[in-house]
Enzyme design. Structure first.
Site, PDB file in Angstrom:
ATOM      1  N   LYS A 114      39.344  37.570  30.951  1.00  0.00           N
ATOM      2  CA  LYS A 114      39.880  38.432  32.006  1.00  0.00           C
ATOM      3  C   LYS A 114      41.250  38.975  31.604  1.00  0.00           C
ATOM      4  O   LYS A 114      41.493  40.184  31.669  1.00  0.00           O
ATOM      5  CB  LYS A 114      39.999  37.649  33.319  1.00  0.00           C
TER       6      LYS A 114
ATOM      7  N   ASP B 166      38.262  39.557  38.109  1.00  0.00           N
ATOM      8  CA  ASP B 166      39.110  38.640  38.876  1.00  0.00           C
ATOM      9  C   ASP B 166      38.412  38.271  40.180  1.00  0.00           C
ATOM     10  O   ASP B 166      37.256  38.638  40.417  1.00  0.00           O
ATOM     11  CB  ASP B 166      40.487  39.257  39.111  1.00  0.00           C
TER      12      ASP B 166
END
Length: 317
Positions: free
Chosen positions: A184, A202
């Site tokens: 991420k 996220d």
């Protein structure tokens, strides 16, 4: 005998007169019955009308239909958030990777209020790699989990100096070798510092794509793979911004503002939140609700669109 006959005739006359009375009573009874039957009709008419829900996409839609719906949602969000951007303040890849690591378990706003002091004291990877942990911890304390975060940012700074000449690498395989950096964080850096497309899965992103039934996966890597298959690679970074902005401003975790949602007709989860338009409007956050955004130094396009910069750390207004 004549008396008995006259008495019988008198009885028959009384009976004939009484008969119409019984029939009249029966008619009267028939008139009363419909009045009782009409009572439930009056109650039904008093029932409050419910506003119709927007049409929902079918649960068992084909892959082609899913791709079309997903891309239409992204187009709609692009019109609502044309100025969507990463909500972490940064001036270079090093600042972005450090800020992204610090953003775990806290808000981008809190990170943006904290990093100016950090980067003023440690402007380069070499500076942060040589930092006194206790001094860095005091600066990072407002972000929460500050000891672990201090260890991560000092560790990644040392790795940058030792393995990459003090420069943030522009490859996924290299980025994920840095302490505290996962896929991420790597895609945030690649997409926003190097212009290389990536999906940022996220918490907001994962929540919304599951609400929209783009995927049933729960693992971030699997969600990333499933969603990336629905869009051309060139859309990935902007898609991430659109979805994350929508999750922060309108489609909240606990109480989505369904009545103020621009993509309600495309959403299978419509109705999970407030559907009344006036009440939903009050749930909007950040610039959609008239409040400052996350960044201290947002892009000019955001300010031109009516966005407001966030206050610095310790500010009261």
């Amino acid at each position: 005998m004549e008396k008995r006959a006259s008495a019988k005739k008198a009885t028959e006359k009384v009976a004939k007169k009484a008969a119409p009375v019984r029939k009249a009573a029966a008619v009267k009874k028939a008139v009363v019955a419909p009045e009782k039957a009409s009572a439930p009709v009056k109650k039904a008419s008093a029932t409050k009308k419910v506003a119709p829900k927007p049409p929902r996409p079918p649960r068992n839609e084909s892959q082609t239909a899913l791709v079309r719906r997903a891309r239409r949602i992204n187009r709609e969000l692009a019109e609502v958030f044309p100025y969507a951007h990463p909500e972490l303040d940064f001036e270079n890849p090093f600042q972005l990777i450090v800020a992204t690591v610090l953003s775990a378990q806290t808000t981008d706003l809190r990170v943006n209020q904290t990093t100016p002091a950090l980067f003023a004291k440690y402007p380069t990877p070499e500076d942060l790699a040589a930092a006194n942990p206790e001094e860095a911890e005091e600066i990072l304390r407002p972000t929460g989990f500050f000891r672990a975060k201090t260890k991560s940012v000092i560790g990644l700074s040392k790795a940058l100096v030792e393995n990459f000449g003090g420069e943030v690498p522009g490859r996924l395989d290299d980025l994920v070798t840095l302490p505290g950096v996962g896929r991420k964080t790597a895609f945030v850096v690649l997409g926003n510092a190097f212009g290389r497309p990536g999906i940022t899965a996220d918490t907001h992103f994962m929540r919304l794509v599951r609400r929209w039934q783009w995927t049933d996966e729960t693992d971030p890597d699997k969600i990333e793979a499933a969603v990336s298959a629905l869009f051309p690679k060139s859309d990935w970074t902007d898609l991430s911004h659109h979805v994350i902005w929508h999750g922060r401003r309108i489609c909240h975790a606990r109480k989505p503002a369904c009545g103020a949602c621009p993509i309600a007709p495309l959403c299978p989860a419509y109705g999970e939140g407030e559907t009344d338009p006036e009440k939903a409007q009050k749930l909007l956050k950040y610039e959609k609700g008239g409040f400052p955004g996350q960044r201290l130094n947002p892009p000019q396009a955001y300010l031109d669109a009516g966005g407001k910069a966030a206050p610095p750390l310790g500010a009261t207004g």
